[in-house]
Design a protein around this motif. Structure first.
Motif, short mmCIF file in Angstrom:
data_model
loop_
_atom_site.label_atom_id
_atom_site.label_comp_id
_atom_site.label_asym_id
_atom_site.label_seq_id
_atom_site.Cartn_x
_atom_site.Cartn_y
_atom_site.Cartn_z
N ASN A 1 3.22 4.24 -4.84
CA ASN A 1 2.51 5.31 -5.54
C ASN A 1 3.11 5.41 -6.94
O ASN A 1 4.17 6.00 -7.13
CB ASN A 1 2.67 6.64 -4.78
CG ASN A 1 1.81 7.75 -5.37
OD1 ASN A 1 1.60 7.82 -6.57
ND2 ASN A 1 1.32 8.63 -4.51
N LYS B 1 -0.85 9.18 5.96
CA LYS B 1 -2.17 8.66 5.59
C LYS B 1 -2.72 7.74 6.66
O LYS B 1 -3.90 7.83 7.05
CB LYS B 1 -2.07 7.92 4.26
CG LYS B 1 -3.39 7.32 3.80
CD LYS B 1 -3.21 6.58 2.48
CE LYS B 1 -4.53 5.95 2.03
NZ LYS B 1 -4.37 5.22 0.75
N VAL B 2 -1.88 6.85 7.19
CA VAL B 2 -2.36 5.88 8.18
C VAL B 2 -2.42 6.48 9.58
O VAL B 2 -3.10 5.95 10.46
CB VAL B 2 -1.46 4.62 8.20
CG1 VAL B 2 -1.48 3.94 6.84
CG2 VAL B 2 -0.02 4.97 8.59
N PRO C 1 0.80 -1.23 0.00
CA PRO C 1 0.00 0.00 0.00
C PRO C 1 0.83 1.28 0.00
O PRO C 1 0.30 2.36 -0.26
CB PRO C 1 -0.82 -0.12 1.29
CG PRO C 1 0.00 -1.02 2.18
CD PRO C 1 0.64 -2.01 1.25
N ILE C 2 2.11 1.17 0.27
CA ILE C 2 2.98 2.36 0.26
C ILE C 2 3.20 2.85 -1.17
O ILE C 2 3.41 4.04 -1.40
CB ILE C 2 4.34 2.05 0.93
CG1 ILE C 2 4.14 1.55 2.35
CG2 ILE C 2 5.24 3.28 0.92
CD1 ILE C 2 5.42 1.16 3.05
N GLN D 1 7.09 8.64 -0.87
CA GLN D 1 6.04 7.64 -0.76
C GLN D 1 5.88 7.14 0.67
O GLN D 1 4.75 6.99 1.17
CB GLN D 1 6.35 6.46 -1.68
CG GLN D 1 6.27 6.78 -3.16
CD GLN D 1 6.75 5.63 -4.02
OE1 GLN D 1 6.00 4.71 -4.32
NE2 GLN D 1 8.01 5.68 -4.41
N ARG D 2 6.98 6.91 1.35
CA ARG D 2 6.92 6.42 2.72
C ARG D 2 6.34 7.48 3.66
O ARG D 2 5.57 7.17 4.57
CB ARG D 2 8.32 5.99 3.18
CG ARG D 2 8.81 4.72 2.49
CD ARG D 2 10.27 4.47 2.77
NE ARG D 2 10.53 4.24 4.17
CZ ARG D 2 10.45 3.06 4.79
NH1 ARG D 2 10.11 1.98 4.09
NH2 ARG D 2 10.70 2.94 6.07
N ALA E 1 4.25 9.96 2.75
CA ALA E 1 2.84 10.11 2.44
C ALA E 1 2.01 8.99 3.07
O ALA E 1 0.92 9.23 3.60
CB ALA E 1 2.64 10.14 0.93
N TYR E 2 2.53 7.77 3.00
CA TYR E 2 1.80 6.64 3.60
C TYR E 2 1.73 6.77 5.12
O TYR E 2 0.69 6.48 5.73
CB TYR E 2 2.47 5.33 3.22
CG TYR E 2 1.78 4.11 3.79
CD1 TYR E 2 0.59 3.66 3.26
CD2 TYR E 2 2.33 3.43 4.87
CE1 TYR E 2 -0.06 2.55 3.78
CE2 TYR E 2 1.69 2.32 5.41
CZ TYR E 2 0.50 1.89 4.86
OH TYR E 2 -0.14 0.80 5.39
N PHE E 3 2.82 7.21 5.73
CA PHE E 3 2.84 7.38 7.19
C PHE E 3 1.75 8.35 7.64
O PHE E 3 0.99 8.08 8.57
CB PHE E 3 4.21 7.89 7.64
CG PHE E 3 4.27 8.26 9.09
CD1 PHE E 3 4.44 7.29 10.07
CD2 PHE E 3 4.14 9.58 9.49
CE1 PHE E 3 4.48 7.64 11.42
CE2 PHE E 3 4.19 9.94 10.83
CZ PHE E 3 4.36 8.96 11.79
#
Length: 361
Positions: free
Chosen positions: A99, A345-346, A96-97, A338-339, A341-343
């Motif tokens: 992009n 996001k969650v 899911p990370i 990307q990492r 943005a994912y951090f």
């Protein structure tokens, strides 16, 4: 889809430009450059060589497989298509990370790299070396992600082969790649600090300079004194007390591009150095989101850059030498973005859908 289309348009116009260049070579860059030397050597001229590239071209010629246009076409394909695709591949993360949009943007950014395209127009070795470097990074990524003995051994062998080949093209490039492979597991860029890394490194280099360990590299640098060029920096490294200021001058002038002897250096600064500086700032500022591949890129860039910043005194040559660090930082930025943005996001609470009937009227 829009990014794929944009990349395809860039490729189309680059190929079109290359075709025009091949049929009108005197309209652009040929004359008195390294490519002319490689072509002459391949056809039998007796010149001294410093890498495997001219000998490889001569071997092709002896087999009847060499033409300047044909080899240039291969270099163009590597620079215009293969390298952007490898940048995309190396920027990709799993799960899911990931992009894909960020990865495609990274490919588009490297496609606008003017020095890379310039050296893709003829039989220079630089584009092939960048390609091999990125293949080596694929091996590093496979090594990091290996979950079996076969995967571990296969990726290690791949990395070692690439290091040897890079060494045959440019000794200190292969050396830096191999040393980074040995050391990157012990360096965590996420914990990078000025006082913990940079200051001790500068002091250590100064000690090595005072002890004479750096003399072979600096002797090579002195060869630039015999060449009259407006793009020479004239940094001498003549005293222990001036070593760190001289090194910082070389760093700012060559790696960061703060040296403008002519118009092309200004263009290179705007199109290459400014994006690099912004990317490096982003990378350092968000280093806590780095991973092991970013650790390798950082270790390699530091080791490799130290060597050539000490051994080179010409901006034109610096533009060729710094491509590996510039592209490496681009890939690292894509990974960190990307990492990060994912951090966020969650870690950000998501709004909960509520039935309007429960809220009353």
């Amino acid at each position: 889809m829009i990014y794929v289309l944009l990349l395809a348009i860039i490729v189309f116009f680059k190929v079109l430009f290359f075709a025009f260049y091949v049929f009108n070579p005197q309209s652009f860059f040929r004359g008195g450059n390294d490519a002319d030397y490689y072509d002459s050597y391949a056809r039998g001229a007796n010149y001294p060589t410093s890498s495997i590239w001219p000998d490889f071209l001569r071997a092709l010629n002896e087999l009847g497989l060499y033409s300047r246009e044909g080899v240039s076409f291969v270099m163009m394909l590597l620079g215009v298509i293969a390298i952007p695709l490898l940048v995309t591949r190396l920027s990709m993360l799993r799960g899911p990370i990931a992009n894909n949009r960020v990865c495609m943007i990274a490919a588009i950014v490297v496609s606008f790299y003017p020095t890379l395209f310039y050296y893709a127009l003829d039989i220079y070795r630089d584009v092939l070396m960048v390609f091999l470097f990125l293949v080596g990074l694929v091996g590093i990524k496979a090594f990091i992600e290996a979950r079996s003995a076969a995967g571990f051994l296969g990726s290690t062998l791949m990395v070692l082969v690439v290091a040897v080949v890079l060494f045959s093209f440019r000794g200190y490039l292969g050396f830096a790649f191999l040393l980074a492979f040995v050391c990157f597991r012990f360096v965590k860029f996420s914990k990078f600090s000025l006082m913990g890394y940079v200051v001790p490194m500068l002091i250590g280099l100064n000690v090595l300079f005072a002890a004479g360990v750096l003399k072979p590299v600096l002797n090579y640098r002195s060869l630039f004194n015999d060449v009259q060029s407006a793009t020479n920096l004239g940094i001498q490294f003549e005293s222990v007390s001036r070593f760190i200021p001289d090194f910082m001058n070389s760093l700012l002038s060559q790696l960061f591009g703060f040296f403008y002897p002519n118009l092309s250096s200004v263009v290179a600064f705007v199109l290459e150095s400014v994006p690099f500086c912004l990317g490096l700032f982003f990378l350092v500022r968000n280093r806590r989101f780095s991973n092991s591949l970013v650790d390798f890129v950082v270790v390699f860039s530091i080791v490799y850059s130290i060597i050539w910043l000490l051994g080179n005194d010409n901006l034109g040559t610096a533009m060729r030498l710094r491509m590996y660090s510039y592209i490496g930082v681009l890939i690292a930025c894509a990974i960190v973005y990307q990492r990060k943005a994912y951090f966020f996001k969650v870690s950000t609470p998501q709004p909960v859908a509520v039935n309007s009937d429960l809220l009353g009227r």
